[in-house]
Scaffold this motif. Structure first.
Motif, PDB file in Angstrom:
ATOM      1  N   MET A  35      44.856  40.872  22.373  1.00 25.56           N
ATOM      2  CA  MET A  35      45.177  40.106  23.573  1.00 25.56           C
ATOM      3  C   MET A  35      44.624  38.687  23.477  1.00 25.56           C
ATOM      4  O   MET A  35      45.252  37.728  23.921  1.00 25.56           O
ATOM      5  N   SER A  36      43.439  38.551  22.862  1.00 27.06           N
ATOM      6  CA  SER A  36      42.851  37.227  22.679  1.00 27.06           C
ATOM      7  C   SER A  36      43.682  36.390  21.720  1.00 27.06           C
ATOM      8  O   SER A  36      43.915  35.196  21.952  1.00 27.06           O
ATOM      9  N   VAL A  37      44.176  37.017  20.647  1.00 30.76           N
ATOM     10  CA  VAL A  37      45.036  36.306  19.699  1.00 30.76           C
ATOM     11  C   VAL A  37      46.329  35.876  20.376  1.00 30.76           C
ATOM     12  O   VAL A  37      46.833  34.753  20.155  1.00 30.76           O
ATOM     13  N   ALA A  38      46.878  36.740  21.222  1.00 28.56           N
ATOM     14  CA  ALA A  38      48.116  36.400  21.930  1.00 28.56           C
ATOM     15  C   ALA A  38      47.901  35.205  22.862  1.00 28.56           C
ATOM     16  O   ALA A  38      48.768  34.326  22.977  1.00 28.56           O
ATOM     17  N   GLU A  93      42.933  28.279  25.934  1.00 30.09           N
ATOM     18  CA  GLU A  93      41.528  28.265  25.558  1.00 30.09           C
ATOM     19  C   GLU A  93      40.701  28.239  26.842  1.00 30.09           C
ATOM     20  O   GLU A  93      40.870  27.345  27.678  1.00 30.09           O
ATOM     21  N   ALA A  94      39.821  29.232  27.013  1.00 32.60           N
ATOM     22  CA  ALA A  94      38.982  29.295  28.211  1.00 32.60           C
ATOM     23  C   ALA A  94      37.894  28.233  28.114  1.00 32.60           C
ATOM     24  O   ALA A  94      37.018  28.300  27.253  1.00 32.60           O
ATOM     25  N   ARG A  95      37.951  27.250  29.005  1.00 30.49           N
ATOM     26  CA  ARG A  95      37.016  26.129  28.940  1.00 30.49           C
ATOM     27  C   ARG A  95      36.284  25.865  30.249  1.00 30.49           C
ATOM     28  O   ARG A  95      35.525  24.921  30.343  1.00 30.49           O
ATOM     29  N   GLY A  96      36.515  26.665  31.269  1.00 36.78           N
ATOM     30  CA  GLY A  96      35.848  26.405  32.530  1.00 36.78           C
ATOM     31  C   GLY A  96      36.172  27.465  33.561  1.00 36.78           C
ATOM     32  O   GLY A  96      36.859  28.460  33.292  1.00 36.78           O
ATOM     33  N   VAL A  97      35.664  27.200  34.774  1.00 35.65           N
ATOM     34  CA  VAL A  97      35.847  28.151  35.870  1.00 35.65           C
ATOM     35  C   VAL A  97      37.319  28.344  36.203  1.00 35.65           C
ATOM     36  O   VAL A  97      37.746  29.433  36.594  1.00 35.65           O
ATOM     37  N   HIS A 115      39.729  28.814  34.423  1.00 34.58           N
ATOM     38  CA  HIS A 115      40.380  29.785  33.551  1.00 34.58           C
ATOM     39  C   HIS A 115      39.876  31.212  33.786  1.00 34.58           C
ATOM     40  O   HIS A 115      40.325  32.140  33.106  1.00 34.58           O
ATOM     41  N   TRP A 116      38.943  31.372  34.712  1.00 33.90           N
ATOM     42  CA  TRP A 116      38.421  32.711  34.963  1.00 33.90           C
ATOM     43  C   TRP A 116      39.499  33.660  35.479  1.00 33.90           C
ATOM     44  O   TRP A 116      39.444  34.860  35.241  1.00 33.90           O
ATOM     45  N   GLY A 117      40.477  33.132  36.207  1.00 39.00           N
ATOM     46  CA  GLY A 117      41.548  33.978  36.712  1.00 39.00           C
ATOM     47  C   GLY A 117      42.334  34.639  35.591  1.00 39.00           C
ATOM     48  O   GLY A 117      42.666  35.826  35.664  1.00 39.00           O
ATOM     49  N   VAL A 118      42.596  33.881  34.534  1.00 35.89           N
ATOM     50  CA  VAL A 118      43.325  34.432  33.384  1.00 35.89           C
ATOM     51  C   VAL A 118      42.491  35.515  32.705  1.00 35.89           C
ATOM     52  O   VAL A 118      43.013  36.578  32.320  1.00 35.89           O
TER      53      VAL A 118
END
Length: 253
Positions: free
Chosen positions: A169-172, A179-183, A185-188
């Motif tokens: 899932m991370s590769v997808a 790219e998770a870079r902050g708050v 992106h927490w929803g994703v």
């Protein structure tokens, strides 16, 4: 499912410790830890002898000192807790390098460090010389409740499956430029965790139905009967027996 499940902590070697049946090693380590915990903290010399015993077992098992020490880093949080005890404990104070420390806190820190380190070292040796599948067979041989053994078995077997699913899932996500870079992106990431839970739950249901269709009634069949001779029990008893003698001397002196 029927194959052995090797884990990263296991280190293959041809040694007398590896050759012992798993339930013998489990009982020996458990008895050794009980003896160490029962030793009075004032018997500092006794813990030195325990360390020598653990080092001798590690050498017999052909476990390098560096490898053993690296794997013992898992106790770092407890070490940090022990370091704080002399500063926060109440009671009589003493000066050490210009710092006012609690005497009871110093003894408490020593107690946690000495006994915790020896227990972790013994556990690392057990994990390094016994495969997970053998540990489960040993627990089963020691009459641990069958349900607990099955839960541990499935947790070990499907831990890697869930981890691989999370990796895919991370590769997808990365392949789509995420790219998770902050708050924000927490929803994703939360949706990813929810999807992973649903997939794992569905996989568990399918596995259970497959097991039931093959005759599963709540107990797993014993394929490999693990037995131990008197000689093997005697060899496994050397460590806790010597430690018990040291403990008795520590209480009498």
């Amino acid at each position: 499912m029927g194959a052995g499940h090797a884990h990263r902590l296991y280190r293959h070697a041809d040694s007398p410790v590896h050759a012992l049946p798993p339930h013998c090693k489990i009982v020996a380590v458990f008895a050794f830890v009980l003896v160490v915990v029962s030793t009075p903290r004032e018997a500092v010399w006794a813990f030195g002898l325990y360390a020598v015993l653990v080092a001798a077992v590690a050498a017999t098992a052909r476990i390098p000192a560096g490898l053993l020490l690296r794997r013992m880093l898992i106790e770092v949080p407890f070490v940090l807790f022990a370091v704080l005890m002399p500063f926060v404990a109440q009671g009589e104070r003493t000066e050490v390098l210009g710092l006012s420390l609690s005497v009871s806190g110093l003894w408490g820190a020593w107690n946690v460090l000495a006994k915790g380190t020896l227990g972790v070292a013994a556990s690392v040796i057990l994990a390094s010389t016994t495969e997970l599948r053998e540990l489960l067979l040993g627990l089963q041989r020691l009459k641990l409740p069958a349900l607990l053994v099955q839960i541990a078995s499935f947790m070990i077997r499907y831990g890697d499956v869930v981890t691989d699913e999370l990796r895919r899932m991370s590769v997808a996500r990365r392949s789509r430029g995420f790219e998770a870079r902050g708050v924000r992106h927490w929803g994703v990431l939360a949706k990813t965790a929810g999807a992973l839970f649903i997939r794992s739950y569905e996989r568990g249901e399918r596995v259970h139905l497959a097991m039931v269709s093959r005759g599963y009634t709540g107990s797993m069949p014993v394929i490999d009967e693990v037995v131990a001779t008197r000689t093997q029990w005697a060899r496994a008893a050397v460590l806790p027996a010597v430690a018990l003698a040291v403990c008795v001397i520590g209480w009498t002196l």
